[in-house]
Write a protein that holds these residues in place. Structure first.
Motif, PDB file in Angstrom:
ATOM      1  N   PHE A 185      -8.108   8.908   6.943  1.00 42.34           N
ATOM      2  CA  PHE A 185      -8.829   7.479   8.066  1.00 42.34           C
ATOM      3  C   PHE A 185      -9.248   6.861   6.600  1.00 42.34           C
ATOM      4  O   PHE A 185      -7.961   6.908   5.624  1.00 42.34           O
ATOM      5  CB  PHE A 185     -10.265   8.550   8.351  1.00 42.34           C
ATOM      6  N   SER A 186      -9.685   5.520   7.248  1.00 41.29           N
ATOM      7  CA  SER A 186      -9.580   4.229   6.590  1.00 41.29           C
ATOM      8  C   SER A 186     -11.199   4.231   5.495  1.00 41.29           C
ATOM      9  O   SER A 186     -10.991   3.443   4.663  1.00 41.29           O
ATOM     10  CB  SER A 186      -9.477   3.162   7.734  1.00 41.29           C
ATOM     11  N   SER A 187     -11.985   5.177   5.788  1.00 37.71           N
ATOM     12  CA  SER A 187     -13.499   5.569   4.548  1.00 37.71           C
ATOM     13  C   SER A 187     -12.583   5.858   3.285  1.00 37.71           C
ATOM     14  O   SER A 187     -13.707   4.808   2.400  1.00 37.71           O
ATOM     15  CB  SER A 187     -13.731   6.825   4.791  1.00 37.71           C
ATOM     16  N   ASN A 188     -11.292   5.637   2.997  1.00 45.20           N
ATOM     17  CA  ASN A 188     -11.830   5.511   1.054  1.00 45.20           C
ATOM     18  C   ASN A 188     -10.981   3.923   0.886  1.00 45.20           C
ATOM     19  O   ASN A 188     -10.853   3.746  -0.269  1.00 45.20           O
ATOM     20  CB  ASN A 188     -10.324   6.733   0.909  1.00 45.20           C
ATOM     21  N   ILE A 189     -10.275   2.879   1.941  1.00 42.82           N
ATOM     22  CA  ILE A 189     -10.059   1.866   1.753  1.00 42.82           C
ATOM     23  C   ILE A 189     -11.655   1.289   0.928  1.00 42.82           C
ATOM     24  O   ILE A 189     -12.723   1.248   1.089  1.00 42.82           O
ATOM     25  CB  ILE A 189     -10.024   0.894   2.687  1.00 42.82           C
ATOM     26  N   TYR A 190     -10.727  -0.013  -0.410  1.00 44.72           N
ATOM     27  CA  TYR A 190     -12.131  -1.032  -0.842  1.00 44.72           C
ATOM     28  C   TYR A 190     -11.668  -2.609  -0.342  1.00 44.72           C
ATOM     29  O   TYR A 190     -11.339  -2.941  -0.894  1.00 44.72           O
ATOM     30  CB  TYR A 190     -11.760  -0.158  -2.685  1.00 44.72           C
ATOM     31  N   ASP A 191     -12.211  -2.707   0.245  1.00 42.71           N
ATOM     32  CA  ASP A 191     -12.087  -3.496   1.110  1.00 42.71           C
ATOM     33  C   ASP A 191     -13.663  -4.219   1.832  1.00 42.71           C
ATOM     34  O   ASP A 191     -13.808  -4.227   3.016  1.00 42.71           O
ATOM     35  CB  ASP A 191     -11.157  -4.059   1.494  1.00 42.71           C
ATOM     36  N   GLU A 192     -14.002  -5.067   1.159  1.00 46.16           N
ATOM     37  CA  GLU A 192     -15.671  -4.876   1.992  1.00 46.16           C
ATOM     38  C   GLU A 192     -15.199  -5.793   3.575  1.00 46.16           C
ATOM     39  O   GLU A 192     -16.225  -5.272   4.296  1.00 46.16           O
ATOM     40  CB  GLU A 192     -16.453  -6.623   1.176  1.00 46.16           C
ATOM     41  N   GLN A 193     -14.600  -7.027   3.079  1.00 46.80           N
ATOM     42  CA  GLN A 193     -14.737  -7.785   4.688  1.00 46.80           C
ATOM     43  C   GLN A 193     -14.006  -6.848   5.903  1.00 46.80           C
ATOM     44  O   GLN A 193     -14.863  -6.886   7.142  1.00 46.80           O
ATOM     45  CB  GLN A 193     -13.609  -8.759   4.354  1.00 46.80           C
ATOM     46  N   LYS A 194     -13.418  -5.798   5.298  1.00 44.74           N
ATOM     47  CA  LYS A 194     -12.720  -4.981   6.654  1.00 44.74           C
ATOM     48  C   LYS A 194     -13.754  -4.308   7.062  1.00 44.74           C
ATOM     49  O   LYS A 194     -13.790  -3.263   8.282  1.00 44.74           O
ATOM     50  CB  LYS A 194     -11.470  -4.730   5.692  1.00 44.74           C
ATOM     51  N   GLU A 195     -14.539  -3.626   6.153  1.00 44.93           N
ATOM     52  CA  GLU A 195     -15.320  -2.510   6.532  1.00 44.93           C
ATOM     53  C   GLU A 195     -16.789  -3.230   7.289  1.00 44.93           C
ATOM     54  O   GLU A 195     -17.246  -2.472   8.002  1.00 44.93           O
ATOM     55  CB  GLU A 195     -16.135  -1.952   5.058  1.00 44.93           C
ATOM     56  N   LEU A 196     -17.920  -4.248   6.528  1.00 44.13           N
ATOM     57  CA  LEU A 196     -17.906  -4.812   7.584  1.00 44.13           C
ATOM     58  C   LEU A 196     -17.655  -5.389   9.068  1.00 44.13           C
ATOM     59  O   LEU A 196     -18.386  -5.196   9.929  1.00 44.13           O
ATOM     60  CB  LEU A 196     -18.725  -6.105   6.699  1.00 44.13           C
ATOM     61  N   ALA A 197     -16.270  -6.170   9.079  1.00 45.03           N
ATOM     62  CA  ALA A 197     -16.095  -6.063  10.715  1.00 45.03           C
ATOM     63  C   ALA A 197     -15.943  -4.406  11.229  1.00 45.03           C
ATOM     64  O   ALA A 197     -16.189  -4.460  12.594  1.00 45.03           O
ATOM     65  CB  ALA A 197     -14.141  -6.626  10.212  1.00 45.03           C
TER      66      ALA A 197
END
Length: 264
Positions: free
Chosen positions: A206-218
């Motif tokens: 899953f995408s839980s390991n990404i480090y991208d604040e804007q993507k995670e806030l969206a």
């Protein structure tokens, strides 16, 4: 022979790059419907049709529940009696041959309405999971076999469902992405549908390991809208909505060292 349909929802990719699509192509028994939630043309229609499958253009990202419902409408057109089963897949999971072998075996002598494979992620066993009255969580100690029938839940990936359920049922389109599966299982448990775990395993990242604040806030905005719809009834249920949101925001606030995320 029992009719088996498959639904794949693709998002912003060519289906040739979908490992799931390639796995199912090897299974001549499955009649596939590809719902394309992509926001631009990846040439998928020509590929899917030339492979002999059904293609549904969602004209942009309409979410998971609407894509499922469109695919079910196609199945109903092809199979008005809605006899048989449907398998649900995402577009990026490698489906081992053992999954098909075990599911086919289970469907030869059907004893349930819904069949769940074991799905593992980076943490451990993700599905089947437990869903009590208000809250969903992983099986205690990862032992899915101890989950009681009235607490059993699971994710969409690899789920197999008796098509007769959909003669008078469609997915809740108030849910865009999150909790589509949990809401479906909750509805089916209320209808006293039997759920069976099948001893075969899928691995999902899953995408839980990404480090991208804007993507995670969206992504957080989508999550908030969906779980608000899931926890919409009753005081206690709404309290769980706030509890779940606080937990999610706290994780992001700590991850990005930005306390302000808590107040979004």
């Amino acid at each position: 022979m029992t009719q088996i349909f498959g639904i794949i929802v693709v998002y912003n990719k060519n289906v040739c790059a979908s490992v799931t699509y390639q796995c199912i192509k090897k299974q001549g028994r499955i009649k596939m419907i590809v719902c394309d939630n992509s926001t631009k043309d990846y040439g998928n229609r020509d590929i899917v049709v030339s492979d002999g499958y059904q293609y549904v253009d969602m004209h942009g990202n309409q979410g998971l529940s609407k894509a499922y419902n469109k695919a079910l409408d196609v199945i109903h057109t092809l199979n008005p009696s809605m006899k048989g089963y449907v398998m649900l897949f995402d577009d990026d999971t490698d489906i081992p041959e053992d999954y098909f072998k075990q599911m086919y075996r289970a469907l030869e002598r059907p004893s349930a309405h819904i069949y769940l494979p074991i799905v593992k992620d980076e943490i451990g066993v993700l599905s089947p999971s437990m869903m009590k009255k208000y809250y969903c969580h992983r099986a205690i100690g990862g032992d899915v076999w101890k989950i009681r029938q009235n607490e059993l839940c699971g994710i969409n990936s690899g789920m197999v469902i008796y098509l007769g359920i959909f003669r008078k049922y469609r997915y809740n389109e108030a849910l865009f992405l999150d909790y589509v599966d949990h809401n479906f299982i909750r509805d089916m448990r209320r209808r006293h549908c039997k759920i069976q775990i099948v001893d075969t395993c899928l691995y999902q990242s899953f995408s839980s390991n990404i480090y991208d604040e804007q993507k995670e806030l969206a992504r957080l905005k989508i999550f908030e809208k969906d779980i608000r719809a899931f926890y919409r009834k009753g005081f206690v249920s709404k309290a769980f909505f706030h509890y779940t949101m606080i937990r999610r925001k706290m994780k992001l606030a700590l991850k990005y060292k930005k306390p302000g995320i808590l107040f979004r």
